[in-house]
Write an enzyme that holds these catalytic residues in place. Structure first.
Site, PDB file in Angstrom:
ATOM      1  N   HIS A   1       0.673  -1.196  -0.168  1.00 38.81           N
ATOM      2  CA  HIS A   1      -0.200   0.092   0.161  1.00 38.81           C
ATOM      3  C   HIS A   1       0.962   1.323   0.004  1.00 38.81           C
ATOM      4  O   HIS A   1       0.541   2.611   0.798  1.00 38.81           O
ATOM      5  CB  HIS A   1      -0.970  -0.066   1.285  1.00 38.81           C
ATOM      6  CG  HIS A   1      -0.402  -0.156   2.488  1.00 38.81           C
ATOM      7  ND1 HIS A   1      -0.966  -0.900   3.461  1.00 38.81           N
ATOM      8  CD2 HIS A   1       0.748   0.504   3.173  1.00 38.81           C
ATOM      9  CE1 HIS A   1      -0.177  -0.923   4.624  1.00 38.81           C
ATOM     10  NE2 HIS A   1       0.590  -0.065   4.301  1.00 38.81           N
TER      11      HIS A   1
ATOM     12  N   HIS B   1      -1.459   4.838   9.670  1.00 39.27           N
ATOM     13  CA  HIS B   1      -0.132   5.525  10.078  1.00 39.27           C
ATOM     14  C   HIS B   1      -0.412   6.721  10.641  1.00 39.27           C
ATOM     15  O   HIS B   1       0.019   7.748   9.937  1.00 39.27           O
ATOM     16  CB  HIS B   1       0.563   5.642   8.485  1.00 39.27           C
ATOM     17  CG  HIS B   1       0.720   4.422   7.673  1.00 39.27           C
ATOM     18  ND1 HIS B   1      -0.717   3.549   7.043  1.00 39.27           N
ATOM     19  CD2 HIS B   1       1.484   3.647   7.396  1.00 39.27           C
ATOM     20  CE1 HIS B   1      -0.045   2.726   6.482  1.00 39.27           C
ATOM     21  NE2 HIS B   1       1.181   2.565   6.623  1.00 39.27           N
TER      22      HIS B   1
ATOM     23  N   HIS C   1      10.953  -3.143   3.592  1.00 41.20           N
ATOM     24  CA  HIS C   1      11.149  -1.725   3.826  1.00 41.20           C
ATOM     25  C   HIS C   1      11.516  -1.335   4.983  1.00 41.20           C
ATOM     26  O   HIS C   1      11.114  -1.667   5.843  1.00 41.20           O
ATOM     27  CB  HIS C   1      10.177  -0.883   2.915  1.00 41.20           C
ATOM     28  CG  HIS C   1       8.809  -0.699   3.546  1.00 41.20           C
ATOM     29  ND1 HIS C   1       7.887  -1.749   3.783  1.00 41.20           N
ATOM     30  CD2 HIS C   1       8.237   0.317   4.142  1.00 41.20           C
ATOM     31  CE1 HIS C   1       6.727  -1.447   4.210  1.00 41.20           C
ATOM     32  NE2 HIS C   1       6.891  -0.231   4.302  1.00 41.20           N
TER      33      HIS C   1
ATOM     34  N   GLU D   1       4.790  -5.487   8.520  1.00 45.60           N
ATOM     35  CA  GLU D   1       3.650  -5.163   8.064  1.00 45.60           C
ATOM     36  C   GLU D   1       2.952  -6.494   7.461  1.00 45.60           C
ATOM     37  O   GLU D   1       1.877  -6.699   7.180  1.00 45.60           O
ATOM     38  CB  GLU D   1       3.321  -4.021   6.941  1.00 45.60           C
ATOM     39  CG  GLU D   1       3.418  -2.721   7.724  1.00 45.60           C
ATOM     40  CD  GLU D   1       3.577  -1.516   6.420  1.00 45.60           C
ATOM     41  OE1 GLU D   1       3.360  -0.375   6.868  1.00 45.60           O
ATOM     42  OE2 GLU D   1       3.679  -1.794   5.305  1.00 45.60           O
TER      43      GLU D   1
END
Length: 284
Positions: free
Chosen positions: A12, A59, A193, A240
């Site tokens: 995403h 977030h 990441h 995630e």
């Protein structure tokens, strides 16, 4: 009765939403990214889901350090795109599925999952970017959405085993809902990441591809991966990927992988995407 027919996993990455919103998704330089979703857009038009249970992480938009729910389910009528500091994305309001969401919530609590119930919240790129990547630019999202927010931002995050179990519990809940609905479960986030610190920019392609390989049939092994291992191997934000396990747990043991796409880098992130369709067997 309602039935979960398919599962979808996708990153995403916020840059994807920015590219789409600027009208640049057809630019040749972005083709290696967006070409991998052309199959998906055709497939979703054929599947016509009534409801998507969309698993994502907030977030610091709806939740912050004051309130950090491990699992939060949206039971509201609608959810507006969040302003994440540069204005809300110009995408449709997300329409909820409150009747099914309340049913799932009641069932999950009875199955031992103490869900946080949210009736009003804005949704950020974690939820809207997957919708854009799959449905494209539309006047209205063509299905209802049940947001399922998972804490992957603040340690400790839920374990992979717990996420698999939650997926199985969601499946049990959906199958007890009396309306005839085509339900999909999407797991989002990742892949490898890291945004901050000495290892900022870390991408581990070998790790990512092994995760995608194991997710189809050896997902129980993935459930045993600790958050510390996720961070070590795939970066602080790589954890995630536990949200993909909720999607996988909601499906039958046997699935067909009908599409896969992987590309590095997108911004400073590895992009992953796949689609599973349930293989129906007696007793499943």
């Amino acid at each position: 009765m309602a039935k979960i027919t398919c599962g979808l996993g996708t990153s995403h990455i916020p840059l994807l939403g920015h590219i789409i919103d600027k009208g640049d998704s057809g630019d040749e330089k972005w083709a290696p990214i967006f070409d991998g979703y052309q199959f998906t857009k055709k497939w979703i038009r054929e599947q016509k889901p009534d409801v998507v249970v969309l698993v994502y992480n907030d977030h610091a938009t709806a939740f912050d350090m004051k309130v950090i729910p491990t699992f939060a389910i949206g039971c509201g009528e609608e959810y507006h795109p969040a302003d994440e500091g540069y204005g809300a994305r110009p995408v449709p309001t997300v329409k909820g599925a409150p009747k099914l969401a309340w049913h799932i919530t009641e069932s999950l609590i009875k199955q031992g999952f103490d869900m946080t119930i949210v009736n009003e919240m804005d949704v950020d790129h974690g939820l809207t970017v997957p919708l854009s990547m799959v449905f494209g630019e539309v006047e209205e999202w063509p299905c209802q959405v049940i947001p399922l927010a998972v804490n992957t931002v603040v340690y400790p995050a839920p374990t992979g085993d717990r996420c698999l179990a939650l997926g199985k519990a969601i499946r049990a809940a959906v199958e007890q809902f009396p309306e005839d609905l085509n339900v999909q479960v999407w797991g989002t986030g990742g892949m490898s990441h890291q945004l901050l610190g000495e290892r900022a920019g870390l991408i581990n392609q070998e790790w990512d591809l092994a995760f995608l390989d194991d997710l189809k049939s050896d997902y129980e092994k993935l459930g045993a991966i600790s958050q510390v291992e996720y961070i070590r191997e795939s970066g602080t934000e790589g954890s995630e990927m536990v949200m993909w396990l909720i999607m996988r747990g909601a499906l039958n043991h046997e699935v067909n992988e009908i599409h896969r796409h992987y590309h590095v880098p997108v911004s400073n992130t590895a992009l992953g995407h796949l689609i599973y369709e349930n293989v129906d067997k007696k007793g499943e």
